[in-house]
Design a protein around this motif. Structure first.
Motif, PDB file in Angstrom:
ATOM      1  N   ASN A   1     -24.605  52.073 -29.584  1.00 36.32           N
ATOM      2  CA  ASN A   1     -25.291  51.619 -28.361  1.00 36.32           C
ATOM      3  C   ASN A   1     -26.802  51.815 -28.479  1.00 36.32           C
ATOM      4  OD1 ASN A   1     -22.731  51.205 -27.479  1.00 36.32           O
ATOM      5  ND2 ASN A   1     -22.727  52.816 -25.921  1.00 36.32           N
ATOM      6  N   ILE A   2     -27.188  52.972 -29.048  1.00 35.66           N
ATOM      7  CA  ILE A   2     -28.629  53.244 -29.235  1.00 35.66           C
ATOM      8  C   ILE A   2     -29.211  52.204 -30.189  1.00 35.66           C
ATOM      9  CG2 ILE A   2     -30.317  54.908 -30.141  1.00 35.66           C
ATOM     10  CD1 ILE A   2     -28.479  57.165 -29.222  1.00 35.66           C
ATOM     11  N   ASP A   3     -28.483  51.940 -31.278  1.00 37.59           N
ATOM     12  CA  ASP A   3     -28.981  50.981 -32.281  1.00 37.59           C
ATOM     13  C   ASP A   3     -29.132  49.588 -31.669  1.00 37.59           C
ATOM     14  OD1 ASP A   3     -28.736  53.132 -33.887  1.00 37.59           O
ATOM     15  OD2 ASP A   3     -26.930  52.449 -34.931  1.00 37.59           O
ATOM     16  N   GLN A   4     -28.116  49.196 -30.870  1.00 36.35           N
ATOM     17  CA  GLN A   4     -28.139  47.875 -30.245  1.00 36.35           C
ATOM     18  C   GLN A   4     -29.354  47.751 -29.321  1.00 36.35           C
ATOM     19  OE1 GLN A   4     -24.644  47.258 -27.876  1.00 36.35           O
ATOM     20  NE2 GLN A   4     -25.138  45.126 -27.494  1.00 36.35           N
ATOM     21  N   LEU A   5     -29.574  48.790 -28.526  1.00 36.31           N
ATOM     22  CA  LEU A   5     -30.700  48.771 -27.578  1.00 36.31           C
ATOM     23  C   LEU A   5     -32.045  48.702 -28.312  1.00 36.31           C
ATOM     24  CD1 LEU A   5     -30.477  49.380 -24.320  1.00 36.31           C
ATOM     25  CD2 LEU A   5     -32.064  51.144 -24.996  1.00 36.31           C
ATOM     26  N   LYS A   6     -32.153  49.513 -29.387  1.00 34.58           N
ATOM     27  CA  LYS A   6     -33.409  49.521 -30.156  1.00 34.58           C
ATOM     28  C   LYS A   6     -33.681  48.124 -30.710  1.00 34.58           C
ATOM     29  CE  LYS A   6     -33.931  54.350 -31.612  1.00 34.58           C
ATOM     30  NZ  LYS A   6     -33.868  55.329 -32.689  1.00 34.58           N
ATOM     31  N   LYS A   7     -32.619  47.478 -31.203  1.00 39.08           N
ATOM     32  CA  LYS A   7     -32.783  46.120 -31.778  1.00 39.08           C
ATOM     33  C   LYS A   7     -33.232  45.134 -30.717  1.00 39.08           C
ATOM     34  CE  LYS A   7     -29.886  45.789 -35.786  1.00 39.08           C
ATOM     35  NZ  LYS A   7     -28.473  46.035 -35.913  1.00 39.08           N
ATOM     36  N   LYS A   8     -32.558  45.187 -29.556  1.00 35.03           N
ATOM     37  CA  LYS A   8     -32.901  44.264 -28.463  1.00 35.03           C
ATOM     38  C   LYS A   8     -34.361  44.431 -28.067  1.00 35.03           C
ATOM     39  CE  LYS A   8     -28.611  43.797 -25.842  1.00 35.03           C
ATOM     40  NZ  LYS A   8     -28.100  42.503 -26.118  1.00 35.03           N
TER      41      LYS A   8
END
Ligand code: PA5
Length: 305
Positions: free
Chosen positions: A284-291
């Motif tokens: 979830n953290i990775d997804q948010l950082k990417k977005k």
């Protein structure tokens, strides 16, 4: 931010009651107005690619505030090189949060050096004793019944937790909450004494409490902390809730913080194991950082090519 900010939290908890220099941990994009060229900014990001941290470093450079950067590489290192900021390279283990020992020692040494404090440097060396002691207790080789980290994980396996902490142990409480979130993929919250006694306790009601309270304590608490905790326990018991207590080890403030962090971190790893979860990935953290990276493209805009 996150695992890197905890190093700042520990240093601030540990040293803020000591010298005359205020220490503030910034977990955001911008520096407060009270930061001037007489301040020192320590920008810490284990990966070096956290945009909030890079932003703060760039603001410090712009305002001519002396700064030091700590990272394993990444954009923070590049920005430091470009702007002639002293950069300390640390080792990154499997994740930023598991690299806490390296980041913490770097952050502590930078601040102690700036304060010219030899007395506290001794405490930094001395916390090796408590690390060895707790390390044996929480080891995977220690049997379940003698292992306080496994015992705690078993007790909180089926519930969410609220961590109750006195101000001086807040860094350990924050780290525990973060590790419950990231390693065990579970919700948790932190409440701080004495403030919680003026609001949060009102939420405890008979028969409807599905959170487990965990109290962070130590054997030589001053009376205002000890009495608060005892009173708090009796209010909770009256509402049908039995709090858990975790006792810090060590004879000084830093050792107490480190002993709690070590034990509680291990309990979040054992909890992940009990729940059949891999503690390492943080999708979830990775997804948010990417977005955010694609929306703000912050690093692309501000970081030298
Ligand atoms: O431990 C983690 O993986 C996170 O909490 C990170 O520390 C957080 O996202 C910030 O990244 P970094 O520590 O690389 O600046």
């Amino acid at each position: 931010m996150g695992g890197s900010a905890v190093a700042g939290d520990v240093v601030a908890d540990w040293l803020s009651q000591h010298g005359s220099v205020p220490i503030e941990v910034i977990k955001d994009y911008h520096l407060p107005n009270n930061v001037t060229p007489r301040s020192l900014v320590v920008a810490i990001s284990c990966s070096g690619d956290t945009e909030e941290t890079v932003s703060v470093l760039l603001e410090a450079v712009k305002r001519r505030v002396p700064c030091v950067a700590v990272s394993s590489g990444g954009m923070l290192e590049q920005v430091s090189l470009k702007h002639h900021v002293l950069h300390i390279k640390v080792k990154m283990l499997s994740s930023p949060r598991s690299s806490l020992p390296f980041i913490l020692v770097a952050a502590a040494r930078i601040v102690l050096n700036a304060l010219g404090d030899n007395e506290k440097e001794i405490e930094l060396t001395r916390c090796g004793e408590v690390i060895r002691e707790v390390g044996k207790q929480v080891s995977t080789e220690t049997s379940t019944e003698l292992n306080p980290a496994i015992e705690l994980a078993k007790k909180i396996r089926n519930a969410e937790t609220i961590i109750y902490t006195p101000t001086v142990l807040q860094a350990a409480a924050t780290r525990f909450k973060n590790s419950l979130n990231e390693n065990s993929k579970t919700h948790s919250a932190v409440e701080v004494l004495p403030e919680l006694c003026h609001n949060e306790i009102e939420a405890w009601r008979s028969g409807v409490n599905d959170w487990i309270p965990i109290l962070l304590r130590w054997s030589k608490e001053p009376p205002e902390v000890k009495n608060r905790f005892e009173a708090l326990k009796s209010v909770m018991r009256n509402k049908g809730t039995e709090p858990l207590e975790v006792l810090a080890k060590g004879n000084d403030h830093l050792s107490r913080l480190i002993s709690l962090i070590y034990l509680l971190d291990f309990s979040t790893l054992y909890l992940a194991k009990l729940k059949g979860i891999n503690p390492l990935p943080t999708p979830n953290i990775d997804q948010l950082k990417k977005k955010l990276a694609s929306k703000l493209s912050y690093l692309g805009k501000h970081v030298p090519k």
